[in-house]
Design a protein around this motif. Structure first.
Motif, PDB file in Angstrom:
ATOM      1  N   HIS A 239      -0.420 -84.572  64.976  1.00 19.84           N
ATOM      2  CA  HIS A 239      -0.635 -83.810  64.320  1.00 19.84           C
ATOM      3  C   HIS A 239      -1.037 -82.384  64.930  1.00 19.84           C
ATOM      4  O   HIS A 239      -0.867 -81.161  64.294  1.00 19.84           O
ATOM      5  CB  HIS A 239      -2.070 -84.587  64.003  1.00 19.84           C
ATOM      6  CG  HIS A 239      -3.015 -82.781  63.206  1.00 19.84           C
ATOM      7  ND1 HIS A 239      -2.287 -82.557  61.719  1.00 19.84           N
ATOM      8  CD2 HIS A 239      -4.073 -82.523  63.243  1.00 19.84           C
ATOM      9  CE1 HIS A 239      -3.012 -81.433  60.680  1.00 19.84           C
ATOM     10  NE2 HIS A 239      -3.935 -81.323  62.035  1.00 19.84           N
ATOM     11  N   VAL A 240      -1.714 -82.205  66.326  1.00 19.62           N
ATOM     12  CA  VAL A 240      -1.927 -81.276  67.059  1.00 19.62           C
ATOM     13  C   VAL A 240       0.079 -80.614  67.443  1.00 19.62           C
ATOM     14  O   VAL A 240       0.057 -79.926  67.020  1.00 19.62           O
ATOM     15  CB  VAL A 240      -2.669 -81.974  68.182  1.00 19.62           C
ATOM     16  CG1 VAL A 240      -2.252 -80.589  69.654  1.00 19.62           C
ATOM     17  CG2 VAL A 240      -3.493 -81.769  68.186  1.00 19.62           C
ATOM     18  N   PHE A 241       0.835 -81.534  67.396  1.00 19.78           N
ATOM     19  CA  PHE A 241       2.243 -81.383  67.952  1.00 19.78           C
ATOM     20  C   PHE A 241       3.040 -80.587  66.908  1.00 19.78           C
ATOM     21  O   PHE A 241       3.090 -79.569  67.176  1.00 19.78           O
ATOM     22  CB  PHE A 241       3.229 -82.319  68.588  1.00 19.78           C
ATOM     23  CG  PHE A 241       3.987 -82.045  68.831  1.00 19.78           C
ATOM     24  CD1 PHE A 241       4.441 -80.879  69.663  1.00 19.78           C
ATOM     25  CD2 PHE A 241       5.418 -82.700  67.493  1.00 19.78           C
ATOM     26  CE1 PHE A 241       6.037 -81.509  69.788  1.00 19.78           C
ATOM     27  CE2 PHE A 241       7.048 -82.102  67.562  1.00 19.78           C
ATOM     28  CZ  PHE A 241       7.555 -81.298  68.930  1.00 19.78           C
ATOM     29  N   GLU A 242       2.816 -81.443  65.290  1.00 15.55           N
ATOM     30  CA  GLU A 242       2.898 -80.302  64.207  1.00 15.55           C
ATOM     31  C   GLU A 242       2.621 -78.860  64.058  1.00 15.55           C
ATOM     32  O   GLU A 242       3.139 -78.235  63.905  1.00 15.55           O
ATOM     33  CB  GLU A 242       2.418 -81.304  63.066  1.00 15.55           C
ATOM     34  CG  GLU A 242       3.565 -82.775  63.327  1.00 15.55           C
ATOM     35  CD  GLU A 242       5.125 -82.355  63.102  1.00 15.55           C
ATOM     36  OE1 GLU A 242       5.725 -81.410  62.834  1.00 15.55           O
ATOM     37  OE2 GLU A 242       6.212 -82.894  63.673  1.00 15.55           O
ATOM     38  N   VAL A 243       1.217 -79.067  64.534  1.00 10.58           N
ATOM     39  CA  VAL A 243       0.057 -77.973  64.468  1.00 10.58           C
ATOM     40  C   VAL A 243       0.703 -76.497  64.785  1.00 10.58           C
ATOM     41  O   VAL A 243       1.353 -75.687  64.747  1.00 10.58           O
ATOM     42  CB  VAL A 243      -1.114 -77.904  64.726  1.00 10.58           C
ATOM     43  CG1 VAL A 243      -1.563 -76.647  64.789  1.00 10.58           C
ATOM     44  CG2 VAL A 243      -1.597 -78.687  63.137  1.00 10.58           C
ATOM     45  N   LEU A 244       1.164 -77.206  66.355  1.00 10.21           N
ATOM     46  CA  LEU A 244       1.626 -76.295  67.841  1.00 10.21           C
ATOM     47  C   LEU A 244       2.870 -75.608  67.434  1.00 10.21           C
ATOM     48  O   LEU A 244       3.073 -74.316  67.253  1.00 10.21           O
ATOM     49  CB  LEU A 244       1.483 -76.493  68.640  1.00 10.21           C
ATOM     50  CG  LEU A 244       0.096 -77.485  69.596  1.00 10.21           C
ATOM     51  CD1 LEU A 244       0.791 -77.460  70.769  1.00 10.21           C
ATOM     52  CD2 LEU A 244      -0.215 -75.807  69.741  1.00 10.21           C
ATOM     53  N   ILE A 245       4.198 -76.951  66.232  1.00 11.60           N
ATOM     54  CA  ILE A 245       5.489 -75.870  66.741  1.00 11.60           C
ATOM     55  C   ILE A 245       5.905 -75.197  65.395  1.00 11.60           C
ATOM     56  O   ILE A 245       6.897 -74.826  64.547  1.00 11.60           O
ATOM     57  CB  ILE A 245       6.756 -77.550  66.695  1.00 11.60           C
ATOM     58  CG1 ILE A 245       6.025 -78.208  65.703  1.00 11.60           C
ATOM     59  CG2 ILE A 245       6.144 -77.932  68.206  1.00 11.60           C
ATOM     60  CD1 ILE A 245       7.461 -79.519  65.525  1.00 11.60           C
ATOM     61  N   SER A 246       4.162 -75.495  64.383  1.00  9.89           N
ATOM     62  CA  SER A 246       4.370 -74.739  62.749  1.00  9.89           C
ATOM     63  C   SER A 246       4.036 -73.534  62.322  1.00  9.89           C
ATOM     64  O   SER A 246       3.480 -73.118  61.217  1.00  9.89           O
ATOM     65  CB  SER A 246       4.710 -75.636  61.762  1.00  9.89           C
ATOM     66  OG  SER A 246       3.065 -76.617  62.021  1.00  9.89           O
ATOM     67  N   GLY A 247       2.820 -73.030  63.894  1.00  6.99           N
ATOM     68  CA  GLY A 247       3.014 -71.947  63.549  1.00  6.99           C
ATOM     69  C   GLY A 247       0.744 -72.393  63.939  1.00  6.99           C
ATOM     70  O   GLY A 247       0.456 -72.518  63.188  1.00  6.99           O
ATOM     71  N   ALA A 248       0.891 -72.138  65.494  1.00  6.75           N
ATOM     72  CA  ALA A 248      -0.793 -72.518  65.904  1.00  6.75           C
ATOM     73  C   ALA A 248      -1.728 -72.261  64.737  1.00  6.75           C
ATOM     74  O   ALA A 248      -2.575 -71.941  64.482  1.00  6.75           O
ATOM     75  CB  ALA A 248      -1.176 -73.114  66.527  1.00  6.75           C
ATOM     76  N   PHE A 249      -1.663 -70.419  65.154  1.00  8.99           N
ATOM     77  CA  PHE A 249      -2.103 -69.479  64.503  1.00  8.99           C
ATOM     78  C   PHE A 249      -3.072 -69.494  62.963  1.00  8.99           C
ATOM     79  O   PHE A 249      -3.564 -69.460  62.882  1.00  8.99           O
ATOM     80  CB  PHE A 249      -1.668 -68.248  65.476  1.00  8.99           C
ATOM     81  CG  PHE A 249      -2.811 -67.416  64.952  1.00  8.99           C
ATOM     82  CD1 PHE A 249      -4.409 -66.707  65.166  1.00  8.99           C
ATOM     83  CD2 PHE A 249      -2.658 -66.315  63.399  1.00  8.99           C
ATOM     84  CE1 PHE A 249      -4.721 -65.525  64.603  1.00  8.99           C
ATOM     85  CE2 PHE A 249      -4.049 -65.286  63.189  1.00  8.99           C
ATOM     86  CZ  PHE A 249      -4.461 -64.764  63.500  1.00  8.99           C
ATOM     87  N   ASN A 250      -1.153 -69.715  62.327  1.00  7.53           N
ATOM     88  CA  ASN A 250      -1.901 -69.993  60.584  1.00  7.53           C
ATOM     89  C   ASN A 250      -2.605 -71.195  60.625  1.00  7.53           C
ATOM     90  O   ASN A 250      -3.346 -70.428  59.813  1.00  7.53           O
ATOM     91  CB  ASN A 250      -0.493 -69.447  60.373  1.00  7.53           C
ATOM     92  CG  ASN A 250      -0.479 -69.265  58.641  1.00  7.53           C
ATOM     93  OD1 ASN A 250      -1.323 -69.036  58.067  1.00  7.53           O
ATOM     94  ND2 ASN A 250       1.078 -70.043  58.394  1.00  7.53           N
ATOM     95  N   GLN A 251      -2.205 -71.517  61.340  1.00  9.45           N
ATOM     96  CA  GLN A 251      -2.654 -73.487  61.185  1.00  9.45           C
ATOM     97  C   GLN A 251      -3.948 -73.395  61.262  1.00  9.45           C
ATOM     98  O   GLN A 251      -5.178 -73.628  59.831  1.00  9.45           O
ATOM     99  CB  GLN A 251      -2.269 -74.244  61.449  1.00  9.45           C
ATOM    100  CG  GLN A 251      -0.769 -74.785  61.537  1.00  9.45           C
ATOM    101  CD  GLN A 251      -0.312 -75.292  59.638  1.00  9.45           C
ATOM    102  OE1 GLN A 251      -0.720 -76.191  59.240  1.00  9.45           O
ATOM    103  NE2 GLN A 251       1.034 -75.454  59.993  1.00  9.45           N
ATOM    104  N   LEU A 252      -4.296 -72.954  62.465  1.00  7.83           N
ATOM    105  CA  LEU A 252      -6.086 -72.972  63.421  1.00  7.83           C
ATOM    106  C   LEU A 252      -6.506 -71.996  61.966  1.00  7.83           C
ATOM    107  O   LEU A 252      -8.152 -72.063  61.637  1.00  7.83           O
ATOM    108  CB  LEU A 252      -5.790 -72.707  63.879  1.00  7.83           C
ATOM    109  CG  LEU A 252      -5.389 -73.968  64.821  1.00  7.83           C
ATOM    110  CD1 LEU A 252      -5.839 -72.727  66.607  1.00  7.83           C
ATOM    111  CD2 LEU A 252      -6.562 -75.037  64.923  1.00  7.83           C
ATOM    112  N   ARG A 253      -5.763 -70.762  61.637  1.00  5.31           N
ATOM    113  CA  ARG A 253      -6.400 -69.887  60.485  1.00  5.31           C
ATOM    114  C   ARG A 253      -6.780 -70.125  58.867  1.00  5.31           C
ATOM    115  O   ARG A 253      -8.114 -70.192  58.897  1.00  5.31           O
ATOM    116  CB  ARG A 253      -5.775 -68.474  60.116  1.00  5.31           C
ATOM    117  CG  ARG A 253      -6.751 -67.854  59.266  1.00  5.31           C
ATOM    118  CD  ARG A 253      -5.960 -66.408  58.978  1.00  5.31           C
ATOM    119  NE  ARG A 253      -4.577 -66.294  59.057  1.00  5.31           N
ATOM    120  CZ  ARG A 253      -3.257 -65.484  59.104  1.00  5.31           C
ATOM    121  NH1 ARG A 253      -3.582 -64.131  59.484  1.00  5.31           N
ATOM    122  NH2 ARG A 253      -2.632 -66.149  58.798  1.00  5.31           N
ATOM    123  N   GLY A 254      -6.339 -71.244  58.938  1.00  6.38           N
ATOM    124  CA  GLY A 254      -6.086 -71.980  57.740  1.00  6.38           C
ATOM    125  C   GLY A 254      -7.104 -72.701  57.452  1.00  6.38           C
ATOM    126  O   GLY A 254      -8.200 -72.894  56.801  1.00  6.38           O
TER     127      GLY A 254
END
Length: 305
Positions: A264-279
């Motif tokens: 899950h963390v790997f997918e967050v990092l490669i799919s736009g970490a800032f956008n995912q964390l902001r969400g």
């Protein structure tokens, strides 16, 4: 563990902004409601402490067996140590009949004082202390109840808001697209635009497995290990093959959670970490729009949960 998203409801546009034709546009959508965000971060804390305190409990008896007994020499996994010809401690991990030297990680690792100690897992992976079994059990059970209550709240909320039925249960269309989803994941290809707000079949199956297989399974196996619950859960203990088998299954599921979190963390990092964390922190998620569409966009959409 990340909580699944909720599909953005159709709402009136807010704050139209003119964008030159042909230019890439984006907009913010309110992707995660505040209950989902709170339950997600509660899970992050609870699972982390449960895992690390669980390893501390494991270190008191660093082996796994099947059945009702844990007989020396019959374990399916054992961590220990022996002394070499120079009098140095050597960490040994035995899987079945195969032994591996694992000094520094399993069996023997440096303690907080920097000296080698005989222990299953290293001290940096355990809480609340290096050899504090009683307190480790208290931490583990306390956060286990938080995990259970948080999970019940999540399932109840998801059913009430139709999030579970709408966003997680696979449809016939999802099953037909499973081949394409596998290929896209292998190529690290991620959806964009409105498609990014919807889970594909692999994501849906992963979340359902984590919630209803890992989540329920780890709790039941934890209860099955308790001597105080033998009378109540004896059929369950017998069904899985004994208390030691329940302990082994509990251990395996715990590492299943770890595998899921790492992916899950790997997918967050490669799919736009800032956008995912902001969400997952604010609820707002940015998606790209088709530049060929009319040149008016909305900077945000909202939903009221």
């Amino acid at each position: 563990m990340s909580a699944p998203v909720e599909t953005v409801a159709d709402t009136p546009p807010v704050a139209p902004v003119a964008v030159p034709a042909g230019r890439a546009r984006s907009r913010l959508v309110y992707r995660h409601s505040w209950p989902i965000r709170v339950m997600h971060w509660v899970n992050v804390v609870a699972l982390s402490i449960m895992f690390m305190s669980g390893l501390q409990i494991f270190n008191a008896h660093p082996s796994l067996s099947l059945g009702n007994r844990s007989d020396p020499g019959k374990e399916i996994l054992a961590m220990g140590a022996r002394t070499d010809a120079n009098g140095q401690l050597v960490g040994i991990t035995r899987v079945g009949q195969h032994e591996f030297v694992t000094t520094g990680l399993f069996g023997v690792s440096n303690g907080l004082d920097g000296k080698p100690q005989v222990r299953g897992f290293p001290s940096w992976l355990t809480v609340p202390g290096s050899r504090w079994l009683a307190m480790g059990r208290q931490w583990h059970f306390f956060f286990a109840w938080i995990f259970v209550l948080n999970g019940l709240c999540y399932v109840g909320y998801s059913i009430a808001r139709k999030h579970l039925q709408r966003d997680l249960i696979p449809t016939k269309s999802d099953w037909r697209g499973i081949g394409r989803s596998i290929v896209d994941h292998l190529k690290f290809k991620h959806p964009h635009g409105e498609e990014a707000l919807r889970y594909n079949i692999l994501q849906r199956l992963a979340y359902l497995t984590v919630i209803f297989v890992f989540g329920i399974g780890v709790v039941l196996m934890g209860l099955a290990m308790s001597p105080r619950l033998d009378a109540v859960l004896s059929p369950l203990v017998e069904a899985v093959g004994g208390r030691q088998t329940a302990r082994t299954i509990h251990f395996i599921i715990a590492w299943g959670f770890v595998a899921f979190v790492l992916i899950h963390v790997f997918e967050v990092l490669i799919s736009g970490a800032f956008n995912q964390l902001r969400g997952m922190i604010t609820g707002w998620y940015r998606i790209d729009e088709d530049p060929t569409r009319p040149a008016t966009e909305t900077t945000a959409e909202s939903r009221h949960d």
